[in-house]
Design an enzyme around this catalytic site. Structure first.
Site, PDB file in Angstrom:
ATOM      1  N   SER A   1       7.060   9.087  12.171  1.00 44.14           N
ATOM      2  CA  SER A   1       6.012   8.950  11.152  1.00 44.14           C
ATOM      3  C   SER A   1       6.581   9.152   9.757  1.00 44.14           C
ATOM      4  O   SER A   1       7.063  10.236   9.415  1.00 44.14           O
ATOM      5  CB  SER A   1       4.900   9.969  11.414  1.00 44.14           C
ATOM      6  OG  SER A   1       4.062  10.045  10.288  1.00 44.14           O
TER       7      SER A   1
ATOM      8  N   LYS B   1       0.831  -1.212   0.000  1.00 45.77           N
ATOM      9  CA  LYS B   1       0.000   0.000   0.000  1.00 45.77           C
ATOM     10  C   LYS B   1       0.864   1.259   0.000  1.00 45.77           C
ATOM     11  O   LYS B   1       0.613   2.189  -0.760  1.00 45.77           O
ATOM     12  CB  LYS B   1      -0.923  -0.038   1.227  1.00 45.77           C
ATOM     13  CG  LYS B   1      -1.887   1.113   1.319  1.00 45.77           C
ATOM     14  CD  LYS B   1      -3.155   0.721   2.046  1.00 45.77           C
ATOM     15  CE  LYS B   1      -2.942   0.533   3.544  1.00 45.77           C
ATOM     16  NZ  LYS B   1      -2.758   1.802   4.274  1.00 45.77           N
TER      17      LYS B   1
ATOM     18  N   ARG C   1       2.802   5.976  -3.283  1.00 41.15           N
ATOM     19  CA  ARG C   1       3.946   6.785  -3.718  1.00 41.15           C
ATOM     20  C   ARG C   1       4.172   6.670  -5.221  1.00 41.15           C
ATOM     21  O   ARG C   1       4.565   7.642  -5.876  1.00 41.15           O
ATOM     22  CB  ARG C   1       5.202   6.371  -2.937  1.00 41.15           C
ATOM     23  CG  ARG C   1       5.156   6.857  -1.477  1.00 41.15           C
ATOM     24  CD  ARG C   1       6.122   6.098  -0.606  1.00 41.15           C
ATOM     25  NE  ARG C   1       6.242   6.601   0.748  1.00 41.15           N
ATOM     26  CZ  ARG C   1       5.381   6.351   1.745  1.00 41.15           C
ATOM     27  NH1 ARG C   1       4.313   5.610   1.528  1.00 41.15           N
ATOM     28  NH2 ARG C   1       5.598   6.850   2.955  1.00 41.15           N
TER      29      ARG C   1
ATOM     30  N   ASP D   1       1.860  -1.169  11.898  1.00 41.82           N
ATOM     31  CA  ASP D   1       0.499  -1.575  11.523  1.00 41.82           C
ATOM     32  C   ASP D   1       0.190  -3.018  11.917  1.00 41.82           C
ATOM     33  O   ASP D   1      -0.924  -3.494  11.706  1.00 41.82           O
ATOM     34  CB  ASP D   1       0.306  -1.421  10.010  1.00 41.82           C
ATOM     35  CG  ASP D   1       0.280   0.047   9.603  1.00 41.82           C
ATOM     36  OD1 ASP D   1      -0.184   0.877  10.407  1.00 41.82           O
ATOM     37  OD2 ASP D   1       0.742   0.368   8.490  1.00 41.82           O
TER      38      ASP D   1
END
Ligand code: S3P
Length: 447
Positions: free
Chosen positions: A176, A30, A35, A329
């Site tokens: 992040s 993903k 990107r 995640d």
């Protein structure tokens, strides 16, 4: 929000399965898919993408690129072309950009728009409209963009990009990759060098892809692990074919399912093993998971491997907090693996999970409790008491608009004594539309 009853058509349930067998190929990653579309829009000419993830999150980014002036064409499954407009060449969209459930799409495209003298409105679903955007609003404002956001820096927001984007050196207060990427995307249209410094390095797909598209970008890592990424602004980006490898975050579901379901032996092919993404696999192996890493190779500039996974007796461990960014995640599904392990699994230093598609610490804790698992929930993590393979199940799990909560608890139901039901499986389509048929193909009983 509409009330969804346990028997609504959106609900799914997973039942004890005999053992998963066979081989599977995963949908495209993903992060790389978003990107590829974004950098394709910034390169002049055709960027050909193969293996693009056709999940709702990525389709929202494709739509945003069209609205910003790129031609985005689908030739067939996963096979796409983007005809870009060049750095500085984006058009002002006449309609709001709708990112649905996707924080990655929204935050990266904010960086992109911030570096162009155009105005765009960003909207998203209920979950995305709760998530904090201040983490990108602060640095992008310093680079010259102007934001009008809802209270607390939430969507919907309107952003006017800088007339002259200011290059900047930014020490990121959060681990992040979305923040790092937003700043680098804005820095593309700034004169001079833009640097982002991260105390905890995050996934580096933006840096790798910028380099492949011809930008000058360097990375340095200090003795204490601090990473500095420096981009020279205003490059001419050249189209570069992108082959999207299999998503390790999606692979996590069949892998954990095979580990906890007795009698399983599966092969998961083409999984990206970028070290900034592979933390879950290291952790599962430390817990005693029988995962063989086979046929290691490079595809599309990323390390890739096939994983052979057999059911295993797992043991609880202390997951090093320093590993969090490389498996951020994957904690909900790790917590499911931990429920089947012998002993405690401690997952700390994961406060970021509270601002994902749902508050993933709270949603995971509630799902575990609903299925008879004891745990301690802390502000920045959880400690799960494993049941040595004997998980009751029988719970009804509220997914909170979070695809990974839905998939994690369906995985639990394949190996627990009683079925596990999730209230709403629709969000699975954001990242892994083939999840249910793929698990069924391996012998997983999901209805
Ligand atoms: C992503 C980065 C991560 C991750 C998300 C995808 C990306 O978010 O949770 O699913 O593609 O950059 P943060 O970087 O905000 O932790």
């Amino acid at each position: 929000m509409a009330h969804i009853s346990p028997t609504s058509p959106q609900s799914l349930s997973a039942h004890a399965s005999k053992g998963l067998n066979g081989h599977v190929r995963l949908p495209g990653d993903k992060s790389i898919s978003h990107r590829a579309l974004i950098f394709g829009a910034l390169a002049v000419g055709e960027t050909r993408i193969t293996g693009l993830l056709e999940g709702e999150d990525v389709l929202a980014t494709a739509d945003a690129m069209r609205r910003l002036g790129a031609d985005v064409i689908r030739h067939g499954t996963g096979d796409w072309s983007v005809f870009g407009v060049g750095v500085g060449g984006l058009h002002e969209p006449s309609q709001p950009l709708d990112f649905g459930n996707s924080g990655t799409g929204a935050r990266l495209v904010m960086g992109l728009v911030a570096g162009h003298p155009i105005t765009a409105t960003f909207v998203g679903d209920e979950s995305l409209s709760r998530r904090p955007m201040g983490r990108v609003i602060t640095p992008l404002t310093q680079m010259g963009a102007v934001f009008h956001a809802r209270e607390g820096g939430r969507l919907p927001l309107t952003l006017t990009g800088a007339r002259q984007t200011l290059a900047m050196r930014y020490v990121s207060p959060v681990a992040s990759a979305q923040v790092k990427s937003a700043i680098l995307l804005a820095g593309l249209n700034a004169a001079g060098q833009t640097s982002v410094i991260e105390k905890t390095p995050t996934r580096d797909h933006t840096e790798r892809m910028l380099r492949a598209f011809g930008a000058e970008i360097s990375t340095e890592i200090d003795a204490d692990g601090t990473m500095s990424v420096t981009l020279t602004g205003q490059p001419e980006l050249h189209p570069c074919p992108v082959i999207v490898p299999g998503d390790p975050s999606s692979a996590a579901f069949p892998v954990v399912a095979a580990l906890i379901t007795p009698g399983s032996d599966i092969l998961v092919q083409g999984v990206m093993m970028n070290p900034h993404r592979a933390g879950l696999y290291k952790t599962l192996m430390e817990m005693g998971g029988d995962i063989e890493i086979l046929n290691q190779r490079e595809e599309g500039g990323e390390p890739v491997a096939d994983l052979r996974v057999r059911s295993s007796a797992l043991t609880g461990i202390d997951v090093p907090p320093a590993r969090a960014a490389s498996m951020i995640d994957e904690y909900p599904v790790l917590a499911v693996a931990a429920a089947f392990a012998t002993g405690e699994t401690r997952m700390l230093g994961i406060h970021e999970l509270r601002v994902k598609e749902s508050d993933r610490i709270a949603a995971t804790a509630a799902g575990l409790r609903a299925n008879g698992i004891k745990l301690r929930e802390l502000e920045d993590g959880m400690i799960v008491e494993g049941r040595a393979g004997e998980v009751d199940g029988g719970g009804h799990v509220v997914t909170q608009m979070d695809h990974r909560i839905a998939m994690s608890f369906l995985v639990m139901g394949l190996a627990s004594a009683m079925p596990v039901r999730v209230d709403d499986g629709r969000m699975i389509a954001t990242s892994f539309p083939e999840f249910v048929p793929l698990m069924q193909g391996l012998g997983g009983h999901i209805a």
